[in-house]
Motif scaffolding. Sequence first.
Motif, PDB file in Angstrom:
ATOM      1  N   GLU A 204    -105.241 -17.455 120.107  1.00  0.00           N
ATOM      2  CA  GLU A 204    -104.011 -16.822 120.587  1.00  0.00           C
ATOM      3  C   GLU A 204    -102.838 -17.135 119.654  1.00  0.00           C
ATOM      4  N   TRP A 205    -102.674 -18.399 119.296  1.00  0.00           N
ATOM      5  CA  TRP A 205    -101.566 -18.797 118.434  1.00  0.00           C
ATOM      6  C   TRP A 205    -101.674 -18.167 117.049  1.00  0.00           C
ATOM      7  N   ASN A 206    -102.891 -18.077 116.548  1.00  0.00           N
ATOM      8  CA  ASN A 206    -103.106 -17.519 115.220  1.00  0.00           C
ATOM      9  C   ASN A 206    -102.690 -16.042 115.153  1.00  0.00           C
ATOM     10  N   ALA A 207    -102.797 -15.354 116.287  1.00  0.00           N
ATOM     11  CA  ALA A 207    -102.448 -13.930 116.340  1.00  0.00           C
ATOM     12  C   ALA A 207    -101.035 -13.682 116.850  1.00  0.00           C
ATOM     13  N   GLN A 208    -100.331 -14.742 117.246  1.00  0.00           N
ATOM     14  CA  GLN A 208     -99.019 -14.596 117.886  1.00  0.00           C
ATOM     15  C   GLN A 208     -97.909 -14.508 116.843  1.00  0.00           C
ATOM     16  N   THR A 209     -97.118 -13.452 116.913  1.00  0.00           N
ATOM     17  CA  THR A 209     -96.015 -13.244 115.973  1.00  0.00           C
ATOM     18  C   THR A 209     -95.011 -14.387 116.049  1.00  0.00           C
ATOM     19  N   GLU A 210     -94.642 -14.887 114.882  1.00  0.00           N
ATOM     20  CA  GLU A 210     -93.640 -15.937 114.710  1.00  0.00           C
ATOM     21  C   GLU A 210     -94.080 -17.301 115.253  1.00  0.00           C
ATOM     22  N   HIS A 211     -95.347 -17.453 115.586  1.00  0.00           N
ATOM     23  CA  HIS A 211     -95.841 -18.785 115.947  1.00  0.00           C
ATOM     24  C   HIS A 211     -96.080 -19.571 114.658  1.00  0.00           C
ATOM     25  N   PRO A 212     -95.840 -20.878 114.648  1.00  0.00           N
ATOM     26  CA  PRO A 212     -96.065 -21.666 113.429  1.00  0.00           C
ATOM     27  C   PRO A 212     -97.494 -21.565 112.873  1.00  0.00           C
ATOM     28  N   LEU A 213     -98.449 -21.197 113.714  1.00  0.00           N
ATOM     29  CA  LEU A 213     -99.837 -21.070 113.264  1.00  0.00           C
ATOM     30  C   LEU A 213    -100.245 -19.630 112.957  1.00  0.00           C
ATOM     31  N   GLN A 214     -99.310 -18.702 113.030  1.00  0.00           N
ATOM     32  CA  GLN A 214     -99.663 -17.301 112.809  1.00  0.00           C
ATOM     33  C   GLN A 214    -100.345 -17.117 111.450  1.00  0.00           C
ATOM     34  N   ASN A 215    -101.557 -16.566 111.497  1.00  0.00           N
ATOM     35  CA  ASN A 215    -102.350 -16.256 110.301  1.00  0.00           C
ATOM     36  C   ASN A 215    -102.642 -17.469 109.425  1.00  0.00           C
TER      37      ASN A 215
END
Length: 333
Positions: free
Chosen positions: A152-163
């Motif tokens: 979820e975090w990896n796909a979440q816009t503007e999350h520190p773990l995005q991508n």
Amino acid sequence: MSYNYKFARFALITALAFWLAISASASSNSDYDPLDIPADHEPEIIDTAVHDRARSRDIPLRIYLPASDSAAPVLLFSHGLGGSCKNNAYLANHWTARGYAAVFVQHPGSDNSVWKSVEPRQRLAAMQKAANGRNWLLRVRDIPVVIDRLEEWNAQTEHPLQNKLDLTRIGMSGHSFGAQTTQAVSGQTTHPRFSFTEPRIKAAVMFSPNCPKNLTPEQAFSRVKIPWMLMTGTKDTSVIGNATVESRLSVFGALPPGSKYELVLHDAEHSAFGDRALPGDTEPRNPNHHRAIVALTTAFWDAHLKNDTSARNWLNGPGPRTVLEPKDRWQTK
């Protein structure tokens, strides 16, 4: 051109091609060094937590990120009894320097809260009480919840773990109670009618593995399908759970062949895989133990998560002996 001349020429060309292939392979192997890391490496550290609504449970995480703009393969780590997500930082620092994202998981109920508020003379009893089946099950169920949230975090816009995470390439590791957790989610048979195996985990490393008391080694480990690496020591025992060297060594023999590895460090006690000595240790800490641990685990991850041919050749060839001491035992199948 005579037949004999043609045959001799063919034999010479074949021998030359074989020699060149061997030389190229040897050169490739010699160029691979799992201990090579940037001198100025400094991982980004994120302290956070996952909330599992279904169990009303908060799972602390310490996430180490490499200095890279591309998505990194993910290594999960499960601490031993009484530990925390801040333990075993030497592993996280080396793995992130090699391009992995390291996610260290903390398991409430069997973490450092077990002993922190207890009088010193009562700590052993508190630790023994916490080493139970309920906490084992809580730990095992923590892992898929954490992976779900990382997705979820990896796909979440503007999350520190995005991508930042490549969640198609997940490795799992752990020490002691964390090794038992890792075994359960990476292929160990725990019950004939149900399984805790997490299919998103592609390779696993166990520090101080152990055979469950309700099963034979063959019943527990003969169906493991993914690459496993086991690490223990000739003095790797534990008063909690009465774990013996023999029980730890029984795991490798029961595993099916194919990308299975075992290291037995000479004179290594249970604490050799952690950051510091434990009360009751009798052997001085050997600095080469951590050197061997990070080298072999790195080559294992590179071979089986990055599909690095040079790492695979190093791991399956003479490479491991270059970082081990003469009395350390290493075997593969």
